[in-house]
Design a protein around this motif. Structure first.
Motif, PDB file in Angstrom:
ATOM      1  N   UNK A  92      -3.577  48.680  13.961  1.00 32.35           N
ATOM      2  CA  UNK A  92      -3.625  47.823  15.173  1.00 32.35           C
ATOM      3  C   UNK A  92      -5.046  47.802  15.718  1.00 32.35           C
ATOM      4  N   UNK A  93      -5.656  48.969  15.773  1.00 31.85           N
ATOM      5  CA  UNK A  93      -7.041  49.055  16.271  1.00 31.85           C
ATOM      6  C   UNK A  93      -7.968  48.275  15.340  1.00 31.85           C
ATOM      7  N   UNK A  94      -7.712  48.371  14.053  1.00 32.72           N
ATOM      8  CA  UNK A  94      -8.534  47.638  13.065  1.00 32.72           C
ATOM      9  C   UNK A  94      -8.482  46.143  13.349  1.00 32.72           C
ATOM     10  N   UNK A  95      -7.269  45.637  13.550  1.00 30.86           N
ATOM     11  CA  UNK A  95      -7.094  44.187  13.783  1.00 30.86           C
ATOM     12  C   UNK A  95      -7.849  43.756  15.047  1.00 30.86           C
ATOM     13  N   UNK A  96      -7.660  44.511  16.132  1.00 33.02           N
ATOM     14  CA  UNK A  96      -8.307  44.135  17.400  1.00 33.02           C
ATOM     15  C   UNK A  96      -9.828  44.202  17.273  1.00 33.02           C
ATOM     16  N   UNK A  97     -10.316  45.316  16.732  1.00 34.42           N
ATOM     17  CA  UNK A  97     -11.778  45.497  16.661  1.00 34.42           C
ATOM     18  C   UNK A  97     -12.414  44.498  15.697  1.00 34.42           C
ATOM     19  N   UNK A  98     -11.740  44.203  14.584  1.00 35.55           N
ATOM     20  CA  UNK A  98     -12.347  43.237  13.656  1.00 35.55           C
ATOM     21  C   UNK A  98     -12.283  41.829  14.240  1.00 35.55           C
ATOM     22  N   UNK A  99     -11.209  41.513  14.981  1.00 37.25           N
ATOM     23  CA  UNK A  99     -11.150  40.209  15.663  1.00 37.25           C
ATOM     24  C   UNK A  99     -12.279  40.067  16.686  1.00 37.25           C
ATOM     25  N   UNK A 100     -12.698  41.206  17.251  1.00 42.73           N
ATOM     26  CA  UNK A 100     -13.799  41.176  18.238  1.00 42.73           C
ATOM     27  C   UNK A 100     -15.175  41.111  17.567  1.00 42.73           C
ATOM     28  N   UNK A 101     -15.178  41.193  16.244  1.00 42.34           N
ATOM     29  CA  UNK A 101     -16.458  41.056  15.531  1.00 42.34           C
ATOM     30  C   UNK A 101     -17.065  42.363  15.060  1.00 42.34           C
ATOM     31  N   UNK A 102     -16.354  43.482  15.259  1.00 39.72           N
ATOM     32  CA  UNK A 102     -16.881  44.763  14.763  1.00 39.72           C
ATOM     33  C   UNK A 102     -16.532  44.932  13.284  1.00 39.72           C
ATOM     34  N   UNK A 103     -17.417  45.618  12.552  1.00 39.72           N
ATOM     35  CA  UNK A 103     -17.046  46.054  11.207  1.00 39.72           C
ATOM     36  C   UNK A 103     -16.083  47.223  11.376  1.00 39.72           C
ATOM     37  N   UNK A 104     -15.058  47.264  10.526  1.00 33.79           N
ATOM     38  CA  UNK A 104     -14.092  48.372  10.592  1.00 33.79           C
ATOM     39  C   UNK A 104     -13.907  48.974   9.205  1.00 33.79           C
TER      40      UNK A 104
END
Ligand code: G3P
Length: 217
Positions: A92-104
């Motif tokens: 879930x954190x991966x999805x949110x952070x990658x949607x925000x433009x962070x590399x995960x």
């Protein structure tokens, strides 16, 4: 294949960076402990040394807290890859952070299905732990090969980051299979240049050169 260095030791990173072979760095809580440094301070220093992705791992276990930690880590530098564990909360954190433009970087991957769902959650990197599978008599490289096949079947863009690399043979195998990245401890990276026949051949050349009595400079 890209080489990441698996350490939070800034002196070791700086030494290897001079060779131009370091494409990124991975850290984890155990490596931060080993460094004896503050996570934010040492990660900032690593990001300044290496322009490529620098993985910094969250330590919360619940998605909202992971996201908050990930956002804080991502603020350290633009080349941060937030590392999250392969749990449902981590995904879930991966999805949110990658949607925000962070590399995960989704870490602690031990199965092909885990890698499949991490790709679907938008992971930039998936970190299958080769050495730890070998440790329990399973085949870490078989997992790398399975993930390669699955990602290629569906054209997933998630990069396979072979982790828990323990030997030079692991590096060869990961490259042969087509892992996008290997994250390698400094000692293993240095050992890639070693070969007894190179040393033996060089000793002979130097002995013969001495006999010529010549100088190049
Ligand atoms: O990148 C993950 C890696 O550091 C784990 O390596 O040797 O502790 O299994 P190891």
């Amino acid at each position: 294949m890209k080489f990441f260095v698996d350490t939070a030791d800034t002196a070791a990173i700086a030494e290897l960076a001079e060779l131009g072979m370091v494409d990124g760095v991975t850290t984890n809580p155990s490596l931060i402990l080993k460094s004896g440094r503050d996570i934010l301070e040492v990660t900032r220093e690593i990001c300044a040394l290496i322009p490529g992705p620098v993985s910094a791992e969250v330590v919360a276990t619940e998605a909202a807290a992971m996201i908050a930690e990930g956002r804080k880590l991502a603020k350290i530098a633009p080349n941060i890859a937030v590392k999250v564990p392969l749990t449902w909360d981590g995904l879930k954190a991966c999805k949110t952070l990658s949607d925000e433009g962070s590399m995960v970087n989704v870490t602690l991957c031990f199965s092909a299905n885990q890698a499949l769902i991490a790709a679907k959650a938008g992971a930039t990197f998936i970190s299958p732990f080769v050495g730890r599978l070998d440790d329990i008599n399973l085949d870490g490289m078989e997992l790398i090969a399975d993930i390669r096949t699955i990602y290629d079947n569906y054209d997933f863009k998630t990069q396979i980051l072979a982790a828990s690399i323990r030997s030079v043979n692991h590096v060869t195998e990961a490259a042969r299979i087509g892992a996008d990245v290997a994250t390698v401890p400094p000692g293993v990276l240095k050992a890639l240049a070693d070969h007894p026949l190179t040393e033996k051949g060089l000793a002979t050349f130097l002995a013969d050169w001495k006999k010529t009595g010549q100088k190049i400079l």
